[in-house]
Design an enzyme around this catalytic site. Sequence first.
Site, mmCIF file in Angstrom:
data_model
loop_
_atom_site.group_PDB
_atom_site.id
_atom_site.type_symbol
_atom_site.label_atom_id
_atom_site.label_comp_id
_atom_site.label_asym_id
_atom_site.label_seq_id
_atom_site.Cartn_x
_atom_site.Cartn_y
_atom_site.Cartn_z
ATOM 1 N N ARG A 4 40.575 -3.850 49.659
ATOM 2 C CA ARG A 4 40.635 -5.291 49.382
ATOM 3 C C ARG A 4 40.067 -5.656 48.014
ATOM 4 N NH1 ARG A 4 37.165 -7.184 54.161
ATOM 5 N NH2 ARG A 4 36.087 -5.488 53.151
ATOM 6 N N HIS A 9 32.231 18.632 65.915
ATOM 7 C CA HIS A 9 31.978 19.852 65.144
ATOM 8 C C HIS A 9 31.523 21.034 66.017
ATOM 9 C CE1 HIS A 9 32.498 17.102 61.945
ATOM 10 N NE2 HIS A 9 31.260 16.706 61.795
ATOM 11 N N LYS A 35 18.777 16.256 63.240
ATOM 12 C CA LYS A 35 18.411 15.829 61.887
ATOM 13 C C LYS A 35 16.914 16.040 61.698
ATOM 14 C CE LYS A 35 22.368 13.212 61.238
ATOM 15 N NZ LYS A 35 23.356 13.774 60.321
HETATM 16 P P1 NDP Z 1 32.874 2.565 53.563
HETATM 17 O O1 NDP Z 1 32.366 1.382 54.314
HETATM 18 O O2 NDP Z 1 32.086 3.100 52.418
HETATM 19 O O3 NDP Z 1 34.333 2.222 53.008
HETATM 20 C C1 NDP Z 1 35.273 1.506 53.740
HETATM 21 C C2 NDP Z 1 36.509 1.273 52.903
HETATM 22 O O4 NDP Z 1 37.421 0.464 53.647
HETATM 23 C C3 NDP Z 1 36.235 0.547 51.597
HETATM 24 O O5 NDP Z 1 37.034 1.112 50.593
HETATM 25 C C4 NDP Z 1 36.681 -0.871 51.907
HETATM 26 O O6 NDP Z 1 37.034 -1.469 50.711
HETATM 27 C C5 NDP Z 1 37.874 -0.606 52.822
HETATM 28 N N1 NDP Z 1 38.222 -1.744 53.678
HETATM 29 C C6 NDP Z 1 37.398 -2.452 54.488
HETATM 30 N N2 NDP Z 1 38.092 -3.435 55.110
HETATM 31 C C7 NDP Z 1 39.376 -3.309 54.702
HETATM 32 C C8 NDP Z 1 40.572 -4.010 54.988
HETATM 33 N N3 NDP Z 1 40.603 -5.071 55.818
HETATM 34 N N4 NDP Z 1 41.711 -3.625 54.385
HETATM 35 C C9 NDP Z 1 41.718 -2.577 53.521
HETATM 36 N N5 NDP Z 1 40.633 -1.874 53.209
HETATM 37 C C10 NDP Z 1 39.472 -2.234 53.785
HETATM 38 O O7 NDP Z 1 33.163 3.686 54.660
HETATM 39 P P2 NDP Z 1 33.220 5.276 54.462
HETATM 40 O O8 NDP Z 1 33.982 5.585 53.232
HETATM 41 O O9 NDP Z 1 31.866 5.831 54.619
HETATM 42 O O10 NDP Z 1 34.030 5.719 55.758
HETATM 43 C C11 NDP Z 1 35.433 5.630 55.866
HETATM 44 C C12 NDP Z 1 35.877 6.346 57.153
HETATM 45 O O11 NDP Z 1 35.516 7.706 57.062
HETATM 46 C C13 NDP Z 1 35.195 5.823 58.424
HETATM 47 O O12 NDP Z 1 36.111 5.951 59.486
HETATM 48 C C14 NDP Z 1 34.034 6.786 58.615
HETATM 49 O O13 NDP Z 1 33.645 6.864 59.956
HETATM 50 C C15 NDP Z 1 34.683 8.075 58.150
HETATM 51 N N6 NDP Z 1 33.732 9.098 57.715
HETATM 52 C C16 NDP Z 1 32.912 8.878 56.658
HETATM 53 C C17 NDP Z 1 32.029 9.873 56.247
HETATM 54 C C18 NDP Z 1 31.175 9.681 55.053
HETATM 55 O O14 NDP Z 1 30.478 10.658 54.691
HETATM 56 N N7 NDP Z 1 31.165 8.518 54.413
HETATM 57 C C19 NDP Z 1 31.944 11.192 56.941
HETATM 58 C C20 NDP Z 1 32.887 11.328 58.022
HETATM 59 C C21 NDP Z 1 33.731 10.302 58.379
HETATM 60 P P3 NDP Z 1 37.084 -3.055 50.474
HETATM 61 O O15 NDP Z 1 35.799 -3.622 50.930
HETATM 62 O O16 NDP Z 1 37.322 -3.118 48.990
HETATM 63 O O17 NDP Z 1 38.264 -3.536 51.241
HETATM 64 C C1 BG6 Z 2 29.324 14.465 59.690
HETATM 65 C C2 BG6 Z 2 28.272 13.731 60.478
HETATM 66 O O1 BG6 Z 2 30.518 14.519 60.390
HETATM 67 O O2 BG6 Z 2 28.855 15.796 59.446
HETATM 68 C C3 BG6 Z 2 26.953 13.730 59.737
HETATM 69 O O3 BG6 Z 2 28.712 12.391 60.679
HETATM 70 C C4 BG6 Z 2 26.523 15.138 59.384
HETATM 71 O O4 BG6 Z 2 25.935 13.097 60.514
HETATM 72 C C5 BG6 Z 2 27.654 15.866 58.685
HETATM 73 O O5 BG6 Z 2 25.393 15.050 58.529
HETATM 74 C C6 BG6 Z 2 27.307 17.343 58.505
HETATM 75 O O6 BG6 Z 2 28.287 17.942 57.717
HETATM 76 P P1 BG6 Z 2 27.939 19.191 56.804
HETATM 77 O O7 BG6 Z 2 29.250 19.589 56.234
HETATM 78 O O8 BG6 Z 2 26.960 18.687 55.773
HETATM 79 O O9 BG6 Z 2 27.338 20.194 57.708
#
Ligand code: NDP
Ligand code: BG6
Length: 483
Positions: free
Chosen positions: A51, A240, A331
């Site tokens: 967005r 995992h 953790k």
């Molecule tokens: P963030 O909150 O950092 O990012 C979310 C993204 O979604 C942003 O780019 C946001 O951008 C976008 N977004 C939110 N609302 C909307 C909308 N209505 N339309 C379009 N885009 C939207 O989350 P993460 O990057 O951390 O996580 C993303 C996914 O990956 C999740 O499902 C999370 O569970 C999974 N995940 C994340 C990990 C991590 O290490 N971060 C590890 C494993 C899984 P904007 O606000 O500009 O719209």
């Molecule tokens: C993610 C979990 O899927 O895996 C985290 O949400 C965790 O909580 C991570 O820390 C561990 O991944 P890795 O690759 O660092 O062992």
Amino acid sequence: MVSRIIPVDPFDLVIFGGTGDLARRKILPALYRRFRAGQMDEQSRIIGAARTELDARGYREMVGEAIGEFGGGGAEDARGLQEFLDLIDYVTLDARGETGWPELRALIREGRVSAYYFSVAPRFFGDLAQQLHKYGMADGNCRIVVEKPFGRDLESAKLLNAALARHFDESQIYRIDHYLGKETVQNLMAVRFGNMLFEPLWNSQFVDHIQITVAESEGVAGRGEYYDRAGAMRDMVQNHLMQLLCLIAMEPPAKFDPDSVRDEKLKVIRALDPVRPGNVVRGQYEATETRPSYRKQVENRDSATESFIALKVLISNWRWAGTPFYLRTGKRLRDRASEIAVVFKDAPHSIFGEEAGRHRNILTIKLQPNEGIELGVTIKEPGPGGMRLVDVPLDMSFAEALGPEADAVPDAYERLIMDVIRGNQTLFMRGDEVEAAWAWTDPIIAGFEDDAPPHPYATGSSGPDEALALIHRDGRRWREIKA
Ligand code: NDP
Ligand code: BG6
């Protein structure tokens, strides 16, 4: 050893949530590294979508910064980076509205693979699937990639599967578990099914027990809100650790192809016994002088969510009946150290007498850090003094054995994204597999509600004492958590 990079055909990859943490930390740096390795060419395109109001130039700047921070690119990489940034475009788009969708559609080129990475909160997965269909992008050439968590229980996972299945065939859905992309995890299959040595011994007749440990030294800082609703069982075990268990326990698949491998994993999950409450120990880390407690970090002073869990798991099938699998993850433990230890039974009769002591072979697959495989064997202690036995490791560190090749190993996201483009689902979870994993997990989590709160444990420890008791009462001990 020669490195073999097989280039992929030009593709369009759309990252929904392209401005988010996962995209910046993992997905974009992974793509950059594959670009630099020569696996993707200048014809491919990466389109960020979120967005936030940005033009392509602004997004390229953001991507450049992300790669600088997380991708390891230095000044000497500047040319490669600029060429990579030239592949990048951006669309301001709302998953739940009409904004941006016609613009996105106009960018997608016909006749080539298009992949849509759902790097947004799971509540948007159904909307994205629906909009892709509505705007004519859900064709046979496309693939969608969905991140964890895939649901929070069986019911929500079923709803998610159904929402995706409305517009996509199962062969188009790539459910990520990044553990499956780790090099050593794939090596588990190579070790088991590429060697004659282990398979005849790989059963309850010869294996006393198996330990799977995924220990982290960091806490939940920055992710407290998500984590406190998930806990270690949902965050790590359901996905995992379950995948590791499956790869260790499954029957040899007839072929290394997606459905043969996933069929065998599914059989393992379905053969898991329900876990009795007495076979689960949960823990929560305490504060140190310098580091806050779990409850403080998640800003929930009454939280009963576990940051550590240990379980004794039994598998009811011919191969494993009677061999327990001990799983633990947590953790703020002593070290970041993950390994699988296959502990073999004692020799049936010791010809060396009591003084020689009790010795057993242990095969350890070290997942991280210092990936490698170690086989503990018993030999004679050198020197005079009769037949005294000692256990020594036959140690194969991948870094030592493979030299620079080991450093060039792509990280999990690099491998998995390239597999999406190649259309190889072997390292992705199938819908029925995820549902079966939740069906096993749900009753364990339901049991927490009647349970006492998690046991406190000290930061830097091996978890609560009760987890030690879980295995001690069977006359066994955990292996030391050591990087
Ligand atoms: P963030 O909150 O950092 O990012 C979310 C993204 O979604 C942003 O780019 C946001 O951008 C976008 N977004 C939110 N609302 C909307 C909308 N209505 N339309 C379009 N885009 C939207 O989350 P993460 O990057 O951390 O996580 C993303 C996914 O990956 C999740 O499902 C999370 O569970 C999974 N995940 C994340 C990990 C991590 O290490 N971060 C590890 C494993 C899984 P904007 O606000 O500009 O719209
Ligand atoms: C993610 C979990 O899927 O895996 C985290 O949400 C965790 O909580 C991570 O820390 C561990 O991944 P890795 O690759 O660092 O062992």
